[in-house]
Design a protein around this motif. Structure first.
Motif, short mmCIF file in Angstrom:
data_model
loop_
_atom_site.label_atom_id
_atom_site.label_comp_id
_atom_site.label_asym_id
_atom_site.label_seq_id
_atom_site.Cartn_x
_atom_site.Cartn_y
_atom_site.Cartn_z
N GLN A 29 81.78 51.91 -65.35
CA GLN A 29 82.25 52.02 -63.98
C GLN A 29 81.18 51.38 -63.09
O GLN A 29 80.11 51.94 -62.88
CB GLN A 29 82.47 53.48 -63.58
CG GLN A 29 83.09 53.61 -62.19
CD GLN A 29 83.54 55.03 -61.90
OE1 GLN A 29 83.33 55.92 -62.70
NE2 GLN A 29 84.16 55.23 -60.76
N LEU A 30 81.46 50.17 -62.59
CA LEU A 30 80.43 49.40 -61.91
C LEU A 30 81.06 48.30 -61.06
O LEU A 30 82.25 48.10 -61.06
CB LEU A 30 79.48 48.79 -62.94
CG LEU A 30 80.11 47.87 -63.99
CD1 LEU A 30 79.08 46.90 -64.51
CD2 LEU A 30 80.62 48.69 -65.18
N GLN A 31 80.19 47.59 -60.33
CA GLN A 31 80.64 46.50 -59.46
C GLN A 31 79.56 45.42 -59.48
O GLN A 31 78.47 45.61 -58.96
CB GLN A 31 80.86 47.02 -58.04
CG GLN A 31 81.38 45.95 -57.08
CD GLN A 31 81.83 46.55 -55.76
OE1 GLN A 31 82.07 47.74 -55.67
NE2 GLN A 31 81.93 45.72 -54.74
N TYR A 32 79.88 44.28 -60.11
CA TYR A 32 78.89 43.21 -60.16
C TYR A 32 79.52 41.93 -60.71
O TYR A 32 80.64 41.94 -61.25
CB TYR A 32 77.69 43.61 -61.01
CG TYR A 32 77.94 43.64 -62.50
CD1 TYR A 32 78.70 44.64 -63.09
CD2 TYR A 32 77.37 42.66 -63.33
CE1 TYR A 32 78.92 44.66 -64.45
CE2 TYR A 32 77.59 42.69 -64.70
CZ TYR A 32 78.36 43.69 -65.27
OH TYR A 32 78.57 43.72 -66.62
N GLU A 33 78.80 40.84 -60.56
CA GLU A 33 79.16 39.57 -61.16
C GLU A 33 78.15 39.26 -62.27
O GLU A 33 76.99 39.65 -62.19
CB GLU A 33 79.15 38.45 -60.12
CG GLU A 33 80.19 38.61 -59.03
CD GLU A 33 80.23 37.43 -58.08
OE1 GLU A 33 79.53 36.43 -58.37
OE2 GLU A 33 80.95 37.51 -57.08
N PHE A 34 78.59 38.54 -63.29
CA PHE A 34 77.69 38.29 -64.41
C PHE A 34 78.07 37.00 -65.12
O PHE A 34 79.19 36.50 -65.02
CB PHE A 34 77.77 39.45 -65.42
CG PHE A 34 79.12 39.59 -66.07
CD1 PHE A 34 79.39 38.99 -67.29
CD2 PHE A 34 80.14 40.32 -65.46
CE1 PHE A 34 80.63 39.12 -67.88
CE2 PHE A 34 81.38 40.45 -66.05
CZ PHE A 34 81.63 39.84 -67.26
N THR A 35 77.10 36.46 -65.85
CA THR A 35 77.29 35.31 -66.73
C THR A 35 76.37 35.50 -67.93
O THR A 35 75.18 35.78 -67.76
CB THR A 35 76.95 33.98 -66.04
OG1 THR A 35 77.76 33.84 -64.88
CG2 THR A 35 77.19 32.81 -66.99
N SER A 36 76.92 35.37 -69.13
CA SER A 36 76.10 35.51 -70.33
C SER A 36 75.62 34.14 -70.78
O SER A 36 76.36 33.17 -70.75
CB SER A 36 76.89 36.19 -71.45
OG SER A 36 77.97 35.38 -71.86
N ASP A 37 74.38 34.07 -71.23
CA ASP A 37 73.82 32.82 -71.73
C ASP A 37 74.13 32.61 -73.20
O ASP A 37 74.07 31.48 -73.70
CB ASP A 37 72.29 32.80 -71.54
CG ASP A 37 71.90 32.83 -70.08
OD1 ASP A 37 72.64 32.23 -69.27
OD2 ASP A 37 70.88 33.45 -69.75
N LEU A 38 74.45 33.69 -73.91
CA LEU A 38 74.74 33.62 -75.34
C LEU A 38 76.08 34.28 -75.63
O LEU A 38 76.50 35.21 -74.90
CB LEU A 38 73.64 34.32 -76.15
CG LEU A 38 72.24 33.71 -76.08
CD1 LEU A 38 71.25 34.64 -76.78
CD2 LEU A 38 72.22 32.32 -76.70
N PRO A 39 76.78 33.86 -76.67
CA PRO A 39 78.01 34.54 -77.06
C PRO A 39 77.73 35.99 -77.42
O PRO A 39 76.64 36.33 -77.90
CB PRO A 39 78.48 33.74 -78.29
CG PRO A 39 77.80 32.41 -78.18
CD PRO A 39 76.49 32.68 -77.52
N LEU A 40 78.72 36.84 -77.22
CA LEU A 40 78.54 38.25 -77.52
C LEU A 40 78.57 38.54 -79.01
O LEU A 40 78.05 39.56 -79.46
CB LEU A 40 79.62 39.08 -76.81
CG LEU A 40 79.64 38.99 -75.27
CD1 LEU A 40 80.76 39.86 -74.71
CD2 LEU A 40 78.29 39.38 -74.69
#
Length: 273
Positions: A4-15
Motif C-alpha cells: 500500500q504505497l504511492q510512488y514512481e519507479f524504474t528497475s535497472d535489472l529484470p526481476l
C-alpha cells in the motif's frame, strides 16, 4: 505480499520472477519494455516479464502479489510448451473476468494456508500451495503451454520410460517431487513422460503421484490409533495436500470412504494399485 504505497519507479535489472497481482484498491500503471498496463481496482494482472526491466507508478495502491519462479510454471504444466524453455505468460490480463476472480480467490486461500501452523511444519505442504497458485495462473492467463505432441515424442514414449518414472515416484512420495525431477530421473523429456502415463496408465503424471501419496496417507491412517497423536489434518499436511477438505474429497474418490473412517478402523479392503 501486500503493498500500500504511492510512488514512481524504474528497475535497472529484470526481476527474474513472475509477479502476478490482484489490485484490491487504488490505481497503477506498469511498463515492461514497450508494453504499458493500466490496472484499476479489482483487476488481476501480470506485472512483468521476468527477463525485462520494469517501470511504472502507483497511487494509494493495495496489491496482493504472488511471486513465482519461472521454472515453476513449466513444472506444473501438464503439457509441453510451444517454445523452448520455461512456459511464458503471453498477456497481462486474464482470459476472462470470471477466471480472474477465481485466481484472486485462490491467492487469498493460499495466503491463509502458507501462514498457517501446518506450513511451518511441512516444506512439502508449502510447495504444494505454491503449485496450486502456479496451476491457477496457467488456467487464468494466456500462455505457451500446449497439449499437442509431435511424431518423435509419440515414437519415443516407451514403457521403459513409464517404469523408470513409476519407480522414481514410488521411491520419493514424501519429497517435493516436480515434473523436472522425474524428467531427470527418466532421462527423457517431460513430454515423453507425460505421454507414457496417458498412453499406458490412462492418467497424468501428477495424478499418479497424487494417488501414491493417497495410498501412503491411507497406510498411515490404518496403523494409527484413534484418539492418538495422528490426525487427518496432520496426515494431509505431511503428504502435501493443501487442505484437509481437499484431502478428504480425493481420499473418498480413491477409496470410497473418508480418512476419518479409516482412522477409526472402518476401512474396507483396499483396491490393488
Amino acid at each position: 505480499m501486500t503493498l500500500q504505497l504511492q510512488y514512481e519507479f524504474t528497475s535497472d535489472l529484470p526481476l527474474g520472477r513472475w509477479f502476478i497481482g490482484h489490485m484490491r484498491g487504488g490505481r497503477a500503471l506498469f511498463r515492461t519494455g514497450p508494453e504499458e498496463v493500466r490496472v484499476p481496482p479489482g483487476d488481476v494482472f501480470v506485472l512483468n516479464q521476468p527477463d525485462a526491466c520494469l517501470g511504472g507508478a502507483v497511487a494509494d495502491a493495495v496489491i496482493d502479489f504472488a511471486v513465482l519462479e519461472p521454472g515453476l510454471l513449466h513444472e506444473v504444466a501438464q503439457n509441453a510448451s510451444t517454445e523452448p524453455g520455461p512456459v511464458r505468460i503471453l498477456a497481462s490480463h486474464p482470459v476472462s473476468g470470471v477466471v480472474g476472480g477465481r485466481w484472486a480467490r485462490t491467492l487469498a486461500v493460499a495466503r491463509d494456508l502458507v501462514t498457517s501452523p501446518l506450513a511451518l511444519k511441512s516444506d512439502l505442504f508449502t510447495a504444494q500451495v505454491s503449485r496450486l497458485v502456479a496451476a491457477a495462473t496457467l488456467e487464468t492467463f494466456p500462455n505457451t503451454a500446449m497439449g499437442d505432441t509431435g511424431i518423435a515424442d509419440r515414437r519415443d514414449a516407451h514403457p521403459a520410460t513409464l517404469r523408470r518414472a513409476v519407480a522414481f515416484i514410488e521411491a520419493n512420495p514424501q519429497n517435493d517431487v516436480s515434473v523436472a525431477d522425474i524428467d531427470r530421473a527418466t532421462r527423457t523429456s517431460v513430454r515423453m513422460v507425460q505421454l507414457a502415463f496417458r498412453r499406458y496408465l490412462n492418467t497424468t503424471l501428477m495424478r499418479y503421484l497424487q494417488q501414491v501419496r493417497l495410498h501412503q496417507a491411507s497406510d498411515e491412517l490404518r496403523v494409527a490409533s484413534p484418539g492418538g497423536p495422528v490426525t487427518v489434518t496432520s496426515v494431509a499436511a505431511r503428504w502435501g495436500f493443501s487442505t484437509p477438505a481437499r484431502f478428504s474429497l480425493l481420499y473418498r474418490q480413491e477409496f470410497g470412504l473418508t480418512p476419518v473412517q479409516t482412522l477409526r478402523g472402518e476401512h474396507p479392503p483396499l483396491p490393488v494399485r
